[in-house]
Design an enzyme around this catalytic site. Structure first.
Site, PDB file in Angstrom:
ATOM      1  N   CYS A  92       0.877  -1.179   0.000  1.00  9.94           N
ATOM      2  CA  CYS A  92       0.000   0.000   0.000  1.00  9.94           C
ATOM      3  C   CYS A  92       0.908   1.220   0.000  1.00  9.94           C
ATOM      4  CB  CYS A  92      -1.011  -0.016   1.155  1.00  9.94           C
ATOM      5  SG  CYS A  92      -0.324   0.225   2.797  1.00  9.94           S
TER       6      CYS A  92
HETATM    7  C1  RB5 Z   1      -4.279   5.228   1.285  1.00  5.34           C
HETATM    8  O1  RB5 Z   1      -5.422   4.551   1.660  1.00  5.34           O
HETATM    9  C2  RB5 Z   1      -3.142   5.031   2.273  1.00  5.34           C
HETATM   10  O2  RB5 Z   1      -3.575   5.346   3.557  1.00  5.34           O
HETATM   11  C3  RB5 Z   1      -2.603   3.603   2.263  1.00  5.34           C
HETATM   12  O3  RB5 Z   1      -2.142   3.279   0.992  1.00  5.34           O
HETATM   13  C4  RB5 Z   1      -1.435   3.344   3.182  1.00  5.34           C
HETATM   14  O4  RB5 Z   1      -0.443   4.295   3.048  1.00  5.34           O
HETATM   15  C5  RB5 Z   1      -1.719   2.999   4.566  1.00  5.34           C
HETATM   16  O5  RB5 Z   1      -0.844   2.482   5.321  1.00  5.34           O
END
Ligand code: RB5
Length: 173
Positions: free
Chosen positions: A65
């Protein structure tokens, strides 16, 4: 190997590059999404991706993520998953060698693609050091999640480990 992968909408492009990289190395990829850039929730993909490993459909998993934190934390909540957020080859080595991680997570907005590929190579190539010390450490960590009388809130849970630490029982690695 069969590798389960997943991501949120922030890093779909990077996840696709990781998928291509794994395929170019001869691995089979199970892509659990997300597949586009429509805003979504990383816990969905952390869960789906880790579950493929726990069920035996995949050998290992990679979750990505933005920071890596959210999706890795979610994946680690899947019973039987040992998910580690890694940032470099040292953390990837430790995760596999000592904790037998079956999922690694990375931040696609934190680490560049070259580093991500190096980390993946390390994770896939490093062997778990299957010894009494590491097995007991993993078992102890797994038992933290058990809801048993006298364990949640048990101040003495780590006493034996602290004693061992004080006696120099843990390598400085
Ligand atoms: C976006 O939802 C962002 O919060 C996610 O990609 C991440 O960085 C969370 O840990």
């Amino acid at each position: 190997m069969k590798i389960s992968i997943g991501c949120d909408h922030i890093v779909t492009d990077i996840k696709m590059k990781v998928s291509d990289y794994l395929k170019s190395k001869g691995h089979e990829v199970i892509d659990n999404g997300t597949y586009d850039h429509v805003r979504t929730h990383y816990p969905i993909y952390g869960k789906k991706t880790a579950e493929k490993v726990v069920s035996g459909e995949a050998d290992l998993a990679i979750v990505i993520c933005g920071t890596g934190v959210g999706i890795t934390t979610s994946a680690d909540k899947v019973f039987g998953a040992r998910a580690a957020l890694v940032r470099d080859v040292s953390t990837a080595t430790y995760a596999k060698k000592c904790l037998n991680a079956n999922v690694i997570g990375m931040g696609g907005r934190i680490s560049g693609l070259g580093l991500i590929e190096n980390v993946i190579d390390t994770f896939l190539e490093t062997k778990f050091e299957d010894n009494e010390e590491n097995r007991r450490l993993i078992e102890k960590i797994d038992r933290i999640a058990e809801v048993k009388e006298g364990q949640q809130g048990n101040e003495d849970f780590f006493v034996e480990f602290i004693e061992k630490w004080n006696d120099g029982g843990y390598p400085a690695e």
